[in-house]
Enzyme design. Structure first.
Site, PDB file in Angstrom:
ATOM      1  N   LYS A 141       0.836  -1.197   0.000  1.00  0.00           N
ATOM      2  CA  LYS A 141       0.000   0.000   0.000  1.00  0.00           C
ATOM      3  C   LYS A 141       0.871   1.247   0.000  1.00  0.00           C
ATOM      4  O   LYS A 141       1.431   1.616   1.048  1.00  0.00           O
ATOM      5  CB  LYS A 141      -0.889   0.003   1.246  1.00  0.00           C
ATOM      6  CG  LYS A 141      -1.825  -1.194   1.270  1.00  0.00           C
ATOM      7  CD  LYS A 141      -2.866  -1.034   2.329  1.00  0.00           C
ATOM      8  CE  LYS A 141      -3.744  -2.230   2.520  1.00  0.00           C
ATOM      9  NZ  LYS A 141      -4.154  -2.987   1.352  1.00  0.00           N
ATOM     10  N   HIS A 158      13.147  -6.450  -5.587  1.00  0.00           N
ATOM     11  CA  HIS A 158      12.940  -7.724  -6.278  1.00  0.00           C
ATOM     12  C   HIS A 158      12.951  -7.608  -7.784  1.00  0.00           C
ATOM     13  O   HIS A 158      13.057  -8.617  -8.476  1.00  0.00           O
ATOM     14  CB  HIS A 158      11.601  -8.337  -5.871  1.00  0.00           C
ATOM     15  CG  HIS A 158      11.580  -8.855  -4.476  1.00  0.00           C
ATOM     16  ND1 HIS A 158      12.402  -9.862  -4.053  1.00  0.00           N
ATOM     17  CD2 HIS A 158      10.829  -8.516  -3.414  1.00  0.00           C
ATOM     18  CE1 HIS A 158      12.169 -10.094  -2.781  1.00  0.00           C
ATOM     19  NE2 HIS A 158      11.220  -9.314  -2.359  1.00  0.00           N
TER      20      HIS A 158
END
Lengths: 399, 597
Positions: A25, A135
């Site tokens: 979020k 990532h």
């Protein structure tokens, strides 16, 4: 000489939404920013509204068609891109949401500018809580990350520093960064894997920091100038929606403080963290540590953010671990680390942990007297005889 | 009791069939169905036996590679039994979900991801623990490793630039890139900055008093003051200070321009009551899909403003009320369920008391299992057990003792690595008649297992293809005599390699010439190593030595009516040496006698 700190925040970066039910979020960034203001930390640092990274900037690491795709895709035209969605691993964990590319360019630009400022010695510490998405890979998205701002900013740092040390205290392994710099020795990422100790709850970090200090200072002694990039993923905190570690905010902050103590140019980035109220408090606390400002545990009165019910440093049920378990946990934490590799790109599921019980309850207490039976003596056969003449049987012998 | 409480996230054993091993599943959700039963939504784990053979080979190969890659291979060699049992502990994760009734739960277990640092043997020491390392996709029939790998190649690595030399210019021009919003080196003290903020809030309150639309929305002074203290006002004030170089007077004058006091409104204030209502309705209908909400309900608002409004709306009273309602609904969603211990007898259980066999597949009435005279447990060969369970194909009449049955149910295999592990190791158990050169009676085994005499007079084994191979006496004798030439086991493994019949014939002829001497020898020496047993009536030519007496299993009553030949054929190859010698002597005898006739 006082330390100059730069803080990057784009006022719109919190107004993006990954989609219904997605744990990441961006709103946590606006919460953090609001807390930073209300604690008075805002006025202690150089605050910048960052520039938005261009496609050219991102292509310093990523492949061109990947960035091109990110720019073009939107929820309305997703159907035409099904093949690309698969190739670039976008659509599932890394959903297509409106404003995706803009979001990426905002956080990437901030990280990049932080690195640039460190290079030009405009500041000693640069903070960008919106960044730290470790990532993302060269040509695909992964684990909620689309553009790897860490790699891009490290590349920028490498222009002025021969070596960069990358430390990642996110609960998930920083695989994107490691893969990018796997073959070069100018960026030290392998250090993280052995630095198990950052993941330990507070007490162990205190113990080990001395040891790690030795290791790091050995490294620092080698190079004249080195820069550090610290990714402060907050999902290693307790009660995280996805993570299953049990760090307290204080423990998490210890790591930041420790790295700061080396007084090397430091780029501090955000990262994971899926329980919004914990993330905001943690990063605010760490900002205060970086500024060496002490802030009160009570949350400042702030009309909008009343739903932050806890005080600053507390996480419900965190930090409490018994010592014995901690000693055994070293090895186990290392194993847990491996278990949690790449978890964001996997369907959300809990990782089971080993339960080790080291209490021995079957040994008797040596300090206690046992039962009465253990303390009687054997009775002699003639104990109750009357005298010498009281014999069992008639004997010939006269006494 | 905690042992019978199952919660979301537990790994449990499910029983879906009485004879198959338990299913290992992980509870993801517990739901109450309309009929009042509890259903569990579970993630499936597959055992080795559930996966096709080629995939298993792949998995083993993968495991071997991992072993080699390990930095410090300290694993000692595992014994056969350990390896065998370890195979039962390995599972494969799948991403499949299924729904099972919670009443089928039989117990808890634990499944962990295998990691290189842990000794694999530690799993054998703990009860009900399993590990997995690969992910199985049943639809695509693939096995994937759960972990990622670092990929090496120009496609993956970054291009690291060279360090810039001294004096070399960097392309980036700082001034054009970012905008500074605050400088901590300002001449103002903290107190002054705070004072300025208070003034900014006061100005905002006054502005709201003057503005008509605001005074409708915030009728009371308190509410206006609260609205004026929102972040947007404060940030604006800080920016103003900075822009005017921290000169308080000019900054103040900017706050109160000619038009009136400055009013900063964020999304919460901006939106009208009707827009707010529409937003709430849209949220009810669409959930948190803001793109859709925008397109269908509020197309004149930008997406960022909707998201901003949403997060501010979450702090309001209305949201808190809704949340309470939702929490009350969620209470009905179960977190844990209590399942009492399942005590009903398993249909596979063999009841000893009333002498009736109750097997699942109804293997035939009238069969009788004597308690002491039954087969040994297929796995551990024990003869004693509190309870017996039938296992394997019904015609086999194999059975397991209590501990081996529990092991079978939980781990999907037999406790001891034995040849009786037929379903897993053999591809298809065929009625082994073709591959066995010996004659068979109606009692054949479907597996390559030694046939044991259960002592029942009538076998209830039903073979699918009854096959009777009547071999001549010479053939039978030749099998024993020319064992070296035939090499039966070797031949069994090479079904297409012909046996050298000529050599066998020659050998037999040679051997038969000296048969008479051997027979007399056999007669003179009693079979002291073989225990004697009673003579069965009905045999025409009772030999001095009984074949069956040397064998470990029960009475040979049923064979009394049959001739030696058939009876002897029932013996498997792998009997102990003493039995074979006595058998051989028997055969000599037999042959001699029959030839005499």
């Amino acid at each position: 000489m006082s330390i100059r700190t730069s803080y990057f925040y784009d006022p719109d970066v919190g107004n993006f939404h990954y989609g219904a039910g997605h744990p990441m979020k961006p709103h946590r960034l606006s919460l953090t920013h609001s807390l930073v203001l209300h604690y008075g930390l805002y006025k202690k640092m150089m605050v910048f509204k960052p520039y938005k990274a261009s496609q050219h900037d991102m292509c310093r690491f990523h492949s061109e068609d990947y960035i091109d795709f990110l720019q073009k895709v939107s929820p309305n035209n997703m159907q035409g891109f099904t093949k690309s969605l698969n190739t670039f691993n976008v659509g599932d964990d890394c959903p297509v949401f409106p404003g995706l590319f803009e979001f990426c360019s905002r956080y990437t630009g901030a990280s990049l500018q932080g690195a640039t400022q460190l290079n030009h010695k405009i500041c000693d510490i640069a903070i960008n809580w919106a960044g730290g998405l470790h990532h993302a890979k060269k040509f695909e998205a992964s684990g909620f990350c689309y553009v790897n701002d860490i790699v891009i900013s490290i590349l920028e740092l490498l222009k002025y520093h021969p070596r960069v040390l990358y430390i990642d205290i996110d609960i998930h392994h920083g695989d994107g960064v490691q893969e990018a710099f796997y073959l070069t020795d100018r960026v030290m990422t392998p250090v993280i894997k052995q630095v198990v100790d950052f993941y330990q709850p507070t007490c162990i970090v205190l113990q080990v920091s001395r040891r790690r200090r030795r290791r790091l200072s050995g490294a620092v002694g080698h190079c004249e100038s080195i820069a550090v990039c610290l990714q402060c993923g907050a999902d290693s905190l307790g009660c995280d929606r996805l993570g299953c570690f049990n760090l307290s905010i204080r423990g998490h902050g210890e790591c930041v403080e420790f790295v700061k103590s080396f007084k090397i140019p430091l780029l501090v980035l955000g990262g994971g963290g899926y329980t919004v109220r914990n993330v905001a408090r943690c990063w605010t606390y760490e900002t205060s540590l970086l500024l060496e400002e002490s802030i009160s545990d009570e949350l400042p009165y702030s009309g909008e953010k009343l739903y932050l019910l806890y005080t600053l440093k507390e996480i419900s049920g965190s930090g409490a671990i018994c010592w014995k378990y901690l000693e055994q946990i070293r090895q186990t934490v290392f194993e847990n680390l491996k278990m949690l590799n790449h978890a964001p790109s996997v369907q959300i599921h809990d990782v089971p942990s080993d339960m080790l019980n080291y209490e021995r309850t079957d040994d008797p207490d040596p300090d206690e007297r046992g039962a009465e039976e253990n303390y009687t003596r054997q009775e002699a056969a003639n104990e109750f005889y009357d005298g010498d003449h009281d014999n069992d049987k008639e004997s010939d012998v006269e006494i | 009791m905690a042992a019978n409480m199952y919660r979301v996230g537990d790994y449990v054993f499910f029983e879906n069939s009485s004879s198959n091993p338990y299913l290992i599943r992980r509870i993801e959700e517990l739901n109450k169905t309309a009929s009042g039963n509890v259903e569990a939504k579970v993630v499936c784990f597959y055992r080795r036996r559930d996966i096709s053979h080629s995939l298993i080979q792949l998995a083993d190969k993968h495991a071997k590679e991992l072993e080699e890659e390990k930095e410090n291979p300290t694993e000692t060699d595992l014994t056969e039994k350990q390896k065998h049992q370890l195979r039962h502990r390995e599972l494969f994760l799948s991403r499949q979900y299924e729904s099972l009734p919670a009443t089928h739960i039989r117990g808890k277990c634990s499944v962990a991801l295998l990691n290189e640092t842990e000794s694999v043997l530690s799993y054998l020491d703990k009860e009900d623990t399993f590990f997995y390392s690969l992910v199985y996709d049943p639809t695509q029939k693939t096995l994937l490793a759960d972990k990622g790998e670092i990929r090496v190649g120009p496609r993956f690595q970054a291009d690291v630039p060279e360090m810039l030399q001294e004096g070399e210019a960097d392309e980036r021009d700082q001034s054009k890139l970012e905008e500074k919003l605050w400088d901590p080196e300002c001449p103002l003290t903290n107190k002054q900055i705070d004072q300025f903020l208070v003034v900014a809030r006061a100005v905002g309150t006054f502005a709201r008093a003057l503005d008509c639309s605001s005074s409708v929305r915030q009728p009371s002074l308190h509410m206006s003051a609260a609205a004026a203290s929102r972040d947007i006002t404060l940030f604006h004030a800080m920016d103003t200070l900075h822009r005017h170089n921290y000169d308080l007077s000019s900054a103040l004058s900017v706050l109160v321009p000619a038009g009136g006091p400055v009013l900063c409104r964020d999304e919460m204030e901006e939106w009208s009551a009707s827009e707010a209502a529409m937003f709430e309705e849209a949220l009810e209908k669409y959930g948190k899909d803001f793109n859709d909400i925008r397109q269908d309900f509020l197309p004149w608002k930008s997406l960022t403003s909707i998201i901003e409004y949403y997060y501010m709306w979450k702090t309001t009273d209305r949201y808190v009320q809704q949340k309470r309602l939702k929490a009350a609904e969620a209470e009905s969603k179960l977190k844990q369920v209590y399942i009492p211990t399942y005590n009903k007898p398993n249909p596979n259980q063999i009841s000893v008391t009333n002498g009736k066999m109750a097997t699942v597949n109804g293997a035939g009435p009238g069969a009788f299992h004597a308690a002491g005279g039954g087969r040994a447990c297929e796995s551990c060969y024990t003869m004693q057990s509190a309870q017996w369970y039938s296992w394997g194909p019904p015609n086999m009449q194999c059975r397991l003792c209590v501990s081996c049955w529990m092991y079978w149910k939980k781990y999907g295999g037999l406790k001891m690595p034995s040849r009786a592990e037929a379903p897993e190791e053999r591809t298809s158990p065929s009625p082994a008649s073709n591959s066995r050169p010996r004659g068979h009676t109606a009692r054949q085994s479907n597996h390559m297992v030694p046939m044991r005499n259960s002592g029942s007079p009538k076998s209830s084994m039903k073979t699918k293809q009854a096959f009777l191979l009547q071999a001549t006496r010479l053939t039978k004798l030749a099998r024993h005599m020319c064992r070296d030439i035939i090499k039966l086991r070797r031949a069994a493994r090479r079904p297409f390699v012909p046996i050298n019949c000529g050599a066998i014939k020659a050998e037999c002829k040679r051997a038969s010439s000296c048969s008479s001497s051997v027979v007399s020898l056999a007669e003179s020496r009693p079979a002291s190593h073989a225990p004697r047993s009673h003579r069965t009536p009905g045999l025409q030519t009772p030999p001095p030595r009984r074949l069956l007496s040397s064998l470990p299993h029960g009475p040979h009553g049923m064979l009394g009516k049959r001739s030696y030949h058939h009876h002897s054929r029932a013996e498997p190859e792998r009997r102990s040496g003493t039995c074979e010698t006595s058998r051989r002597e028997m055969m000599w005898k037999n042959m001699f006698f029959s030839q005499q006739k």
